[in-house]
Scaffold this motif. Sequence first.
Motif, short mmCIF file in Angstrom:
data_model
loop_
_atom_site.label_atom_id
_atom_site.label_comp_id
_atom_site.label_asym_id
_atom_site.label_seq_id
_atom_site.Cartn_x
_atom_site.Cartn_y
_atom_site.Cartn_z
N CYS A 3 41.68 34.17 34.71
CA CYS A 3 42.04 35.15 35.38
C CYS A 3 43.61 34.91 35.80
O CYS A 3 43.73 33.48 36.21
CB CYS A 3 41.26 35.38 36.64
SG CYS A 3 41.72 36.24 37.80
N CYS A 10 41.93 31.12 40.69
CA CYS A 10 40.91 31.70 40.00
C CYS A 10 40.47 30.91 38.61
O CYS A 10 41.61 30.90 37.84
CB CYS A 10 40.94 33.23 39.84
SG CYS A 10 39.42 33.87 39.44
N HIS A 64 39.16 40.07 41.22
CA HIS A 64 41.07 40.06 41.79
C HIS A 64 41.63 41.35 41.12
O HIS A 64 42.66 41.58 41.54
CB HIS A 64 41.45 38.72 41.26
CG HIS A 64 41.13 37.61 41.90
ND1 HIS A 64 40.52 36.51 41.44
CD2 HIS A 64 40.75 37.53 43.32
CE1 HIS A 64 40.31 35.86 42.24
NE2 HIS A 64 40.30 36.30 43.40
#
Length: 280
Positions: free
Chosen positions: A195, A200, A233
């Motif tokens: 990501c 992340c 996200h």
Amino acid sequence: MSWAQLDRLITEAIIRFDPERAEAERQKAQEHRFCDVSEVDEHGNAVITAVVDIADGHDFNTAIAREAEVRGRLGDDSSLDARRAQAVGAIARRDLALDLLTTDETTGEITVRSAGRKVLMDLHITDTTLRGENPVGRWGDKPVTTAQIKQWLRSRETTSIIIRPVINLADCIPVDSYEIPDRHKHRVRSRRHTCSFPNCTTPAVKCDIDHEIPHRKGGPTCPCNLHPLCRRHHRAKTFSEWRYLSLTPGHFLWTSPHGRLFLVGPGGTRALDPPRAIEP
Ligand SMILES: [Zn+2]
Ligand SMILES: [Zn+2]
């Protein structure tokens, strides 16, 4: 009697005894009024010069004095001069946010138009600029310091600044559809393995593919505009104020809702600045 006093007496006499000439001179002087904003210098400053009607000048001065005063009371500890300068921008932006009302004289119909605000800044930056290894970016062909660019990026008052990343043409194979072809997904996930959000580690194969510039705003369905974001996200970008900019393939500059900056690259995430107080 000084020359200045004599000059004032003569002017007064002209107004009193030759009103036509006084009016002609007044109109002539009006034609010399102007308001000009210069080009940017290397510190991100511009010079405003103006010759205006005295009443307008007075109103303007009162407005910036009041804005500067409020800023000071709200805890802005910069100098009065600096606050007055900031006030000019704040007042101008407030005006742009106002709706423009026009009335049709025959029907009495009122039309509201919002002027909106869009600043297009063609900034040229790379991740080396933002890591502090290269202190210079450019606005068009004018050099500006990294510190100034960071301040612009962080400013909540200027969220509608559009920054166009310099794209890698080798990565450009756009298709017309919103749907992303598998070959594009594959290319995007092989360029970035996780990501793209700060810190992340969700593997790219489990991620959504995000259009950096939304498709409805003209963002192409093309690897240069596509990046992996995990569901969480992806939602953060869609529904909150998290924003990112891809700098070079696999490198991203993220701005948090509070204006903090994060540089994300293959080597991990780096916070660019310590947190600081949010401006009033
Ligand atoms: Zn492209
Ligand atoms: Zn994520």
